[in-house]
Scaffold this motif. Structure first.
Motif, PDB file in Angstrom:
ATOM      1  N   ALA A 155       0.866  -1.176   0.000  1.00 35.52           N
ATOM      2  CA  ALA A 155       0.000   0.000   0.000  1.00 35.52           C
ATOM      3  C   ALA A 155       0.904   1.228   0.000  1.00 35.52           C
ATOM      4  O   ALA A 155       1.573   1.523   0.996  1.00 35.52           O
ATOM      5  CB  ALA A 155      -0.909  -0.002   1.225  1.00 35.52           C
ATOM      6  N   MET A 156       0.957   1.920  -1.121  1.00 35.68           N
ATOM      7  CA  MET A 156       1.914   3.015  -1.313  1.00 35.68           C
ATOM      8  C   MET A 156       1.177   4.322  -1.571  1.00 35.68           C
ATOM      9  O   MET A 156       0.212   4.360  -2.331  1.00 35.68           O
ATOM     10  CB  MET A 156       2.836   2.694  -2.495  1.00 35.68           C
ATOM     11  N   ASP A 157       1.644   5.375  -0.914  1.00 46.65           N
ATOM     12  CA  ASP A 157       1.046   6.685  -1.172  1.00 46.65           C
ATOM     13  C   ASP A 157       1.859   7.440  -2.219  1.00 46.65           C
ATOM     14  O   ASP A 157       2.969   7.033  -2.608  1.00 46.65           O
ATOM     15  CB  ASP A 157       0.872   7.490   0.113  1.00 46.65           C
ATOM     16  N   VAL A 158       1.287   8.540  -2.680  1.00 49.49           N
ATOM     17  CA  VAL A 158       1.917   9.312  -3.756  1.00 49.49           C
ATOM     18  C   VAL A 158       3.235   9.916  -3.295  1.00 49.49           C
ATOM     19  O   VAL A 158       4.208   9.971  -4.056  1.00 49.49           O
ATOM     20  CB  VAL A 158       0.958  10.401  -4.271  1.00 49.49           C
ATOM     21  N   ALA A 159       3.285  10.372  -2.044  1.00 52.01           N
ATOM     22  CA  ALA A 159       4.518  10.971  -1.542  1.00 52.01           C
ATOM     23  C   ALA A 159       5.669   9.977  -1.587  1.00 52.01           C
ATOM     24  O   ALA A 159       6.793  10.321  -1.979  1.00 52.01           O
ATOM     25  CB  ALA A 159       4.307  11.486  -0.118  1.00 52.01           C
ATOM     26  N   THR A 160       5.420   8.742  -1.199  1.00 59.87           N
ATOM     27  CA  THR A 160       6.466   7.721  -1.244  1.00 59.87           C
ATOM     28  C   THR A 160       6.886   7.437  -2.677  1.00 59.87           C
ATOM     29  O   THR A 160       8.081   7.371  -2.995  1.00 59.87           O
ATOM     30  CB  THR A 160       5.966   6.432  -0.569  1.00 59.87           C
ATOM     31  N   ALA A 161       5.907   7.240  -3.558  1.00 59.81           N
ATOM     32  CA  ALA A 161       6.222   6.926  -4.955  1.00 59.81           C
ATOM     33  C   ALA A 161       6.997   8.056  -5.621  1.00 59.81           C
ATOM     34  O   ALA A 161       7.858   7.813  -6.478  1.00 59.81           O
ATOM     35  CB  ALA A 161       4.936   6.642  -5.732  1.00 59.81           C
ATOM     36  N   THR A 162       6.716   9.297  -5.222  1.00 54.05           N
ATOM     37  CA  THR A 162       7.383  10.454  -5.812  1.00 54.05           C
ATOM     38  C   THR A 162       8.812  10.600  -5.290  1.00 54.05           C
ATOM     39  O   THR A 162       9.747  10.841  -6.054  1.00 54.05           O
ATOM     40  CB  THR A 162       6.595  11.738  -5.508  1.00 54.05           C
ATOM     41  N   ARG A 163       8.979  10.440  -3.992  1.00 56.60           N
ATOM     42  CA  ARG A 163      10.268  10.738  -3.361  1.00 56.60           C
ATOM     43  C   ARG A 163      11.227   9.559  -3.324  1.00 56.60           C
ATOM     44  O   ARG A 163      12.432   9.744  -3.124  1.00 56.60           O
ATOM     45  CB  ARG A 163      10.021  11.229  -1.930  1.00 56.60           C
ATOM     46  N   TYR A 164      10.698   8.353  -3.490  1.00 54.12           N
ATOM     47  CA  TYR A 164      11.542   7.165  -3.384  1.00 54.12           C
ATOM     48  C   TYR A 164      11.369   6.283  -4.619  1.00 54.12           C
ATOM     49  O   TYR A 164      10.875   5.140  -4.516  1.00 54.12           O
ATOM     50  CB  TYR A 164      11.198   6.374  -2.124  1.00 54.12           C
ATOM     51  N   PRO A 165      11.775   6.750  -5.785  1.00 55.39           N
ATOM     52  CA  PRO A 165      11.624   5.914  -6.991  1.00 55.39           C
ATOM     53  C   PRO A 165      12.364   4.585  -6.874  1.00 55.39           C
ATOM     54  O   PRO A 165      11.957   3.599  -7.503  1.00 55.39           O
ATOM     55  CB  PRO A 165      12.189   6.789  -8.108  1.00 55.39           C
ATOM     56  N   PHE A 166      13.448   4.548  -6.090  1.00 52.42           N
ATOM     57  CA  PHE A 166      14.136   3.270  -5.878  1.00 52.42           C
ATOM     58  C   PHE A 166      13.188   2.232  -5.290  1.00 52.42           C
ATOM     59  O   PHE A 166      13.192   1.063  -5.689  1.00 52.42           O
ATOM     60  CB  PHE A 166      15.331   3.458  -4.936  1.00 52.42           C
ATOM     61  N   LEU A 167      12.349   2.655  -4.325  1.00 53.54           N
ATOM     62  CA  LEU A 167      11.431   1.716  -3.697  1.00 53.54           C
ATOM     63  C   LEU A 167      10.364   1.238  -4.670  1.00 53.54           C
ATOM     64  O   LEU A 167       9.963   0.070  -4.636  1.00 53.54           O
ATOM     65  CB  LEU A 167      10.775   2.351  -2.464  1.00 53.54           C
TER      66      LEU A 167
ATOM     67  N   ALA B 186     -11.399  14.793  -6.366  1.00 53.17           N
ATOM     68  CA  ALA B 186     -10.115  15.169  -6.958  1.00 53.17           C
ATOM     69  C   ALA B 186      -8.955  14.459  -6.260  1.00 53.17           C
ATOM     70  O   ALA B 186      -7.978  14.063  -6.904  1.00 53.17           O
ATOM     71  CB  ALA B 186      -9.940  16.683  -6.890  1.00 53.17           C
ATOM     72  N   TYR B 187      -9.060  14.304  -4.948  1.00 46.96           N
ATOM     73  CA  TYR B 187      -8.032  13.599  -4.168  1.00 46.96           C
ATOM     74  C   TYR B 187      -7.858  12.175  -4.693  1.00 46.96           C
ATOM     75  O   TYR B 187      -6.732  11.698  -4.912  1.00 46.96           O
ATOM     76  CB  TYR B 187      -8.464  13.600  -2.706  1.00 46.96           C
ATOM     77  N   ILE B 188      -8.966  11.472  -4.881  1.00 44.37           N
ATOM     78  CA  ILE B 188      -8.912  10.095  -5.373  1.00 44.37           C
ATOM     79  C   ILE B 188      -8.344  10.047  -6.785  1.00 44.37           C
ATOM     80  O   ILE B 188      -7.452   9.246  -7.090  1.00 44.37           O
ATOM     81  CB  ILE B 188     -10.317   9.460  -5.317  1.00 44.37           C
ATOM     82  N   ALA B 189      -8.846  10.918  -7.660  1.00 48.58           N
ATOM     83  CA  ALA B 189      -8.384  10.917  -9.049  1.00 48.58           C
ATOM     84  C   ALA B 189      -6.903  11.258  -9.137  1.00 48.58           C
ATOM     85  O   ALA B 189      -6.144  10.612  -9.886  1.00 48.58           O
ATOM     86  CB  ALA B 189      -9.207  11.901  -9.870  1.00 48.58           C
ATOM     87  N   ASP B 190      -6.478  12.262  -8.380  1.00 46.24           N
ATOM     88  CA  ASP B 190      -5.066  12.668  -8.405  1.00 46.24           C
ATOM     89  C   ASP B 190      -4.168  11.545  -7.895  1.00 46.24           C
ATOM     90  O   ASP B 190      -3.069  11.324  -8.423  1.00 46.24           O
ATOM     91  CB  ASP B 190      -4.861  13.926  -7.559  1.00 46.24           C
ATOM     92  N   THR B 191      -4.618  10.851  -6.851  1.00 46.27           N
ATOM     93  CA  THR B 191      -3.842   9.742  -6.304  1.00 46.27           C
ATOM     94  C   THR B 191      -3.673   8.633  -7.329  1.00 46.27           C
ATOM     95  O   THR B 191      -2.560   8.142  -7.576  1.00 46.27           O
ATOM     96  CB  THR B 191      -4.524   9.179  -5.046  1.00 46.27           C
ATOM     97  N   LEU B 192      -4.762   8.229  -7.947  1.00 46.79           N
ATOM     98  CA  LEU B 192      -4.703   7.143  -8.929  1.00 46.79           C
ATOM     99  C   LEU B 192      -3.872   7.542 -10.147  1.00 46.79           C
ATOM    100  O   LEU B 192      -3.064   6.744 -10.646  1.00 46.79           O
ATOM    101  CB  LEU B 192      -6.110   6.750  -9.363  1.00 46.79           C
ATOM    102  N   ASP B 193      -4.053   8.774 -10.622  1.00 43.65           N
ATOM    103  CA  ASP B 193      -3.295   9.245 -11.791  1.00 43.65           C
ATOM    104  C   ASP B 193      -1.801   9.269 -11.490  1.00 43.65           C
ATOM    105  O   ASP B 193      -0.971   8.845 -12.310  1.00 43.65           O
ATOM    106  CB  ASP B 193      -3.761  10.641 -12.204  1.00 43.65           C
ATOM    107  N   ALA B 194      -1.446   9.792 -10.309  1.00 48.19           N
ATOM    108  CA  ALA B 194      -0.028   9.900  -9.958  1.00 48.19           C
ATOM    109  C   ALA B 194       0.611   8.528  -9.812  1.00 48.19           C
ATOM    110  O   ALA B 194       1.730   8.294 -10.297  1.00 48.19           O
ATOM    111  CB  ALA B 194       0.131  10.702  -8.669  1.00 48.19           C
TER     112      ALA B 194
END
Length: 290
Positions: A92-104, A137-145
Motif C-alpha cells: 500500500a503506497m502513497d503518492v509521496a512515497t512513490a514520488t520521493r523514493y523511486p528506488f522503492l 479530486a483527491y482520489i483521481a489525483d492519487t490514482l493518476d499519480a
C-alpha cells in the motif's frame, strides 16, 4: 444496519467460499509504505500520527526519522521474510512515497509486489471535513499519480489510517477502483453496495493497533498471529476464510520484531490447503471463482 454501504450478511448463512485449488484459507500480507512529511490538502490533515516521541513542534524529527526507518531498512526485511515463505507482497503506497523514493517503486515491482493506492501521504487523510469535489479530486489525483509513477493504475485502495468519508466507497467505484481494504469487519471478502469489494485485514493484528496503541508485547503479538491463523484454518473446513495482515515496515521491520513475523509465516507455511496471494488475486478469485 445503520447505513446502506453494504447489505447485512451473517457468515453462517453465506454460500461456500471456494479459493483456487480448493484451498481453505487465503493468506496475504499488505505492507504500508507511507510518508509522513507531505504538504496536505486543507481540511484533510491528520490530527496526530503514531511514532516518534509524541506530538512535537515542526519539524518533528523523531517522528519523521522513526517512520523513515521503514523505507530505508524495514521494508527489505519484511520483503525478504515474505519471499522466504512464498507470500506475494501487496504494498500500500502513497503518492509521496512513490514520488520521493523511486528506488522503492522499482524495488518492490522487481520483487513482484502488487501496489495498492494509499492516498497522497500518511498525514493527508480522507474525511467528511472536505467537500465532495475535493475528495473526488483527491482520489483521481492519487490514482493518476501512482499510475504515472508505477506504470500501472492501482485496482485497490487503502485509505491512510483507514480514513474514509460517507462518500468514499461510491467515489472509489466511480473512479474505477475495484476493492477497498478499509473495512475490517469480516473474515471473508464481500460486495459493497456501490460495486466495490471489501477485502478485510484483521484490524487487531494490525501492528500499529496492537503494538503501539494497545501496547501488546512482541511475544504476545507473535502468539496472536499464530492463534488467529489456527482458528481461521480450523473454521475454514466448511467455507474459505481470509488471513490478511497489515504491517508497517517502520514497526514490524525493526530487528527486535521481525522474528515474530518470520515465525508466524513459517507456522502458516507448514499447513496445506492454503493459498498465498496478492490482494488483486484474492479479489479476482472472489469475483470469478473456479
Amino acid at each position: 444496519m445503520d447505513h446502506g454501504l453494504y447489505e447485512w450478511s451473517a457468515l453462517p448463512d453465506r454460500p461456500r467460499l471456494v479459493w483456487p485449488g480448493d484451498a481453505r484459507l487465503a493468506v496475504g500480507v499488505v505492507l504500508q509504505l507511507a510518508s509522513a512529511d507531505e504538504d496536505v490538502t486543507p481540511g484533510l490533515r491528520a490530527a496526530s500520527l503514531l511514532g516518534g516521541l509524541g506530538k512535537r513542534p515542526h519539524p518533528d524529527v523523531p517522528l519523521l526519522a522513526h517512520r523513515a526507518y521503514g523505507h530505508r531498512v524495514g521494508v527489505f526485511r519484511l520483503l525478504d521474510a515474505l519471499e522466504q515463505h512464498g507470500v506475494p507482497a501487496t504494498v500500500a503506497m502513497d503518492v509521496a512515497t512513490a514520488t520521493r523514493y523511486p528506488f522503492l517503486v522499482d524495488h518492490v515491482l522487481d520483487r513482484g509486489a502488487t501496489i495498492v493506492a494509499a492516498g497522497r501521504s500518511a498525514v493527508d487523510l480522507v474525511s467528511e471535513q472536505a467537500a465532495e469535489e475535493v475528495e473526488r479530486a483527491y482520489i483521481a489525483d492519487t490514482l493518476d499519480a501512482l499510475e504515472r509513477l508505477t506504470g500501472t493504475r492501482p485496482r485497490g485502495w487503502f485509505g491512510p489510517e483507514y480514513s474514509e468519508s460517507t462518500r468514499t466507497p461510491r467515489l472509489l467505484a466511480e473512479a474505477g477502483v475495484g476493492y477497498t481494504l478499509n473495512w475490517v469487519n469480516d473474515d471473508q471478502p464481500y460486495r459493497m453496495t456501490d460495486g466495490l469489494v471489501a477485502l478485510p485485514p484483521t484490524y487487531e493484528l494490525d501492528d500499529a493497533n496492537a503494538l503501539l496503541q494497545r501496547k501488546v508485547t512482541i511475544s504476545t503479538y507473535g502468539r496472536m498471529l499464530t492463534d488467529a491463523f489456527d482458528v481461521l484454518y480450523r473454521e475454514s473446513s466448511d467455507s474459505g476464510r481470509l488471513y490478511l495482515l497489515h504491517l508497517r515496515p517502520w514497526i514490524t521491520g525493526q530487528p527486535f520484531r521481525i522474528g515474530q513475523v518470520e515465525r508466524a509465516l513459517a507456522h502458516v507455511a507448514a499447513h496445506r490447503e492454503i493459498w498465498r496471494a496478492s490482494t488483486d488475486d484474492m479479489v479476482q478469485a472472489f469475483l470469478q471463482p473456479a
